[in-house]
Design a protein around this motif. Structure first.
Motif, mmCIF file in Angstrom:
data_model
loop_
_atom_site.group_PDB
_atom_site.id
_atom_site.type_symbol
_atom_site.label_atom_id
_atom_site.label_comp_id
_atom_site.label_asym_id
_atom_site.label_seq_id
_atom_site.Cartn_x
_atom_site.Cartn_y
_atom_site.Cartn_z
ATOM 1 N N ALA A 43 0.829 -1.210 0.000
ATOM 2 C CA ALA A 43 0.000 0.000 0.000
ATOM 3 C C ALA A 43 0.860 1.253 0.000
ATOM 4 N N ARG A 44 1.938 1.227 0.772
ATOM 5 C CA ARG A 44 2.835 2.382 0.813
ATOM 6 C C ARG A 44 3.515 2.595 -0.539
ATOM 7 N N ALA A 45 4.011 1.512 -1.140
ATOM 8 C CA ALA A 45 4.704 1.621 -2.423
ATOM 9 C C ALA A 45 3.783 2.130 -3.522
ATOM 10 N N TRP A 46 2.491 1.802 -3.417
ATOM 11 C CA TRP A 46 1.512 2.230 -4.420
ATOM 12 C C TRP A 46 0.935 3.608 -4.138
ATOM 13 N N GLY A 47 1.361 4.223 -3.028
ATOM 14 C CA GLY A 47 0.855 5.547 -2.694
ATOM 15 C C GLY A 47 -0.558 5.546 -2.162
ATOM 16 N N LEU A 48 -0.991 4.423 -1.572
ATOM 17 C CA LEU A 48 -2.357 4.312 -1.070
ATOM 18 C C LEU A 48 -2.491 4.778 0.372
ATOM 19 N N ARG A 49 -1.408 4.784 1.110
ATOM 20 C CA ARG A 49 -1.492 5.111 2.529
ATOM 21 C C ARG A 49 -1.440 6.617 2.743
ATOM 22 N N LYS A 50 -2.439 7.306 2.206
ATOM 23 C CA LYS A 50 -2.548 8.750 2.366
ATOM 24 C C LYS A 50 -3.926 9.065 2.907
ATOM 25 N N PRO A 51 -4.046 9.713 4.080
ATOM 26 C CA PRO A 51 -5.363 10.010 4.646
ATOM 27 C C PRO A 51 -6.208 10.842 3.699
ATOM 28 N N MET A 52 -7.525 10.594 3.708
ATOM 29 C CA MET A 52 -8.455 11.320 2.866
ATOM 30 C C MET A 52 -9.571 11.878 3.743
ATOM 31 N N LEU A 53 -10.422 12.719 3.184
ATOM 32 C CA LEU A 53 -11.543 13.264 3.926
ATOM 33 C C LEU A 53 -12.405 12.137 4.464
ATOM 34 N N SER A 54 -12.898 12.309 5.695
ATOM 35 C CA SER A 54 -13.623 11.217 6.345
ATOM 36 C C SER A 54 -14.845 10.794 5.551
ATOM 37 N N SER A 55 -15.560 11.760 4.916
ATOM 38 C CA SER A 55 -16.752 11.404 4.158
ATOM 39 C C SER A 55 -16.398 10.535 2.970
ATOM 40 N N ARG A 56 -15.291 10.878 2.316
ATOM 41 C CA ARG A 56 -14.894 10.074 1.165
ATOM 42 C C ARG A 56 -14.421 8.696 1.615
ATOM 43 N N ARG A 57 -13.719 8.667 2.759
ATOM 44 C CA ARG A 57 -13.262 7.386 3.272
ATOM 45 C C ARG A 57 -14.460 6.498 3.594
ATOM 46 N N ARG A 58 -15.483 7.076 4.208
ATOM 47 C CA ARG A 58 -16.667 6.296 4.542
ATOM 48 C C ARG A 58 -17.340 5.773 3.289
ATOM 49 N N ASP A 59 -17.509 6.659 2.286
ATOM 50 C CA ASP A 59 -18.161 6.224 1.052
ATOM 51 C C ASP A 59 -17.345 5.151 0.354
ATOM 52 N N GLY A 60 -16.020 5.335 0.346
ATOM 53 C CA GLY A 60 -15.159 4.383 -0.347
ATOM 54 C C GLY A 60 -15.255 2.995 0.236
ATOM 55 N N ILE A 61 -15.206 2.904 1.587
ATOM 56 C CA ILE A 61 -15.241 1.571 2.178
ATOM 57 C C ILE A 61 -16.622 0.961 2.061
ATOM 58 N N GLU A 62 -17.695 1.789 2.122
ATOM 59 C CA GLU A 62 -19.036 1.229 1.960
ATOM 60 C C GLU A 62 -19.190 0.620 0.573
ATOM 61 N N VAL A 63 -18.684 1.305 -0.435
ATOM 62 C CA VAL A 63 -18.754 0.759 -1.789
ATOM 63 C C VAL A 63 -17.894 -0.484 -1.899
ATOM 64 N N ALA A 64 -16.702 -0.452 -1.274
ATOM 65 C CA ALA A 64 -15.819 -1.609 -1.343
ATOM 66 C C ALA A 64 -16.472 -2.829 -0.717
ATOM 67 N N VAL A 65 -17.097 -2.646 0.439
ATOM 68 C CA VAL A 65 -17.770 -3.773 1.091
ATOM 69 C C VAL A 65 -18.931 -4.259 0.240
ATOM 70 N N GLU A 66 -19.707 -3.320 -0.306
ATOM 71 C CA GLU A 66 -20.837 -3.700 -1.142
ATOM 72 C C GLU A 66 -20.378 -4.543 -2.322
ATOM 73 N N ASN A 67 -19.269 -4.140 -2.943
ATOM 74 C CA ASN A 67 -18.791 -4.878 -4.103
ATOM 75 C C ASN A 67 -18.154 -6.197 -3.717
ATOM 76 N N ALA A 68 -17.503 -6.235 -2.554
ATOM 77 C CA ALA A 68 -16.947 -7.507 -2.099
ATOM 78 C C ALA A 68 -18.059 -8.530 -1.895
ATOM 79 N N LEU A 69 -19.210 -8.063 -1.382
ATOM 80 C CA LEU A 69 -20.346 -8.958 -1.217
ATOM 81 C C LEU A 69 -20.969 -9.325 -2.556
ATOM 82 N N ARG A 70 -21.033 -8.323 -3.446
ATOM 83 C CA ARG A 70 -21.639 -8.570 -4.754
ATOM 84 C C ARG A 70 -20.837 -9.591 -5.555
ATOM 85 N N TRP A 71 -19.498 -9.408 -5.531
ATOM 86 C CA TRP A 71 -18.653 -10.278 -6.344
ATOM 87 C C TRP A 71 -18.155 -11.450 -5.508
#
Length: 288
Positions: A251-279
């Motif tokens: 994650a660090r090498a890919w530049g993913l470990r950068k804090p983001m706005l809490s609202s976007r973080r919440r939306d991002g993980i909700e979508v990620a969980v939804e898709n993990a369940l979907r797929w």
């Protein structure tokens, strides 16, 4: 994108690797496909089956379609798509890098195998034991034949234990050789560092950018390296606490470990969980 190993589920892999917690905290989209027994009785991704690793065919196509769904659903930056996997999942991650180098920016291959190094189940077991591995030139040619892509090529990080007798370490060197040729760099690494049980070798391209790295762990068995003191992941079958987290470092090498706005973080993980369940399983293979 995270691909589990044989006999594993996406949920088990996620829990032990710590990817969801990292995605939750840092706000990136996460996709965990899961193999189904109708495709492979041991829940292995079929990295050895030519029809499943060709571009626009079989499992590779199913995975590519999942990626596209996530791009559109989560408004993902197409220049920042990454893939990782363990064992059969690592071999399949390598296959995706080869078949879709225009899609993935980088990948981490944990205890995996070279692309198109086997074409049958018996050959797969031979390659896992280190028998019949092709030379670097032949393996490079397989990547170049996989698409009409001319570059730039994905960055590749390979992780392997010297004590791995399930997928022997010769496969790690074969993967490095496969991608060295594609990147047009020589056999000698630009740097070698050793700390504890870990040896890190880095190969750089003509511009001085690190494009291939090999992480080897002295005595480590077959599995994904973890550092449970980071708070990400937990040890278990094929998840080995060796004091270095392949999850966090990727994650660090890919530049993913950068804090983001809490609202976007919440939306991002909700979508990620939804898709993990979907797929929860791979789409059916296309009929010929």
């Amino acid at each position: 994108m995270v691909l589990h190993g044989c006999t594993q589920t996406a949920a088990i892999y996620d829990t032990c690797s710590g990817w969801s917690r990292l995605a939750d905290e840092y706000g990136f989209a996460l996709l965990l496909p899961e193999q189904v027994r109708s495709n492979n009785s041991n829940l292995c991704f079929n990295w050895f089956n030519p029809a499943d690793v060709r571009r626009n065919s079989g499992e590779a196509l199913s995975i590519r379609q999942m990626v596209e769904h996530m791009i559109e659903r989560c408004n993902v930056d197409r220049s920042r798509i990454f893939i990782t996997g363990l064992s059969a999942g690592g071999a399949m991650a390598n296959a995706m890098l080869a078949a879709y180098p225009d899609v993935f920016s980088a990948g981490t291959i944990l205890a995996g195998l070279p692309y198109r190094s086997a074409s049958t189940i018996s050959e797969a077991f031979d390659r896992m034991r280190g028998y019949g591995l092709q030379d670097s030139e032949a393996l490079e040619a397989e990547v170049r034949r996989a698409s009409d892509h001319q570059g730039p090529w994905p960055r590749v990080s390979v992780w392997h234990g010297t004590g791995d007798d399930t997928v022997v370490p010769a496969n790690a060197m074969a993967i490095v050789g496969q991608w060295r040729g594609v990147h047009g760099i020589g056999p000698q690494p630009a740097s070698t560092r050793q700390r504890g049980s870990r040896t890190l070798q880095v190969w750089k391209d003509a511009s001085g950018r690190g494009v291939i790295e090999l992480n080897t762990f002295s005595g480590m068995d077959h599995g994904a390296p973890l550092d449970t003191t980071t708070g990400y992941g937990k040890s278990g079958a094929f998840f080995l606490d060796v004091g270095v987290s392949s999850t966090v470092e990727s994650a660090r090498a890919w530049g993913l470990r950068k804090p983001m706005l809490s609202s976007r973080r919440r939306d991002g993980i909700e979508v990620a969980v939804e898709n993990a369940l979907r797929w929860t399983g791979l789409a059916p293979r296309p009929r010929s």
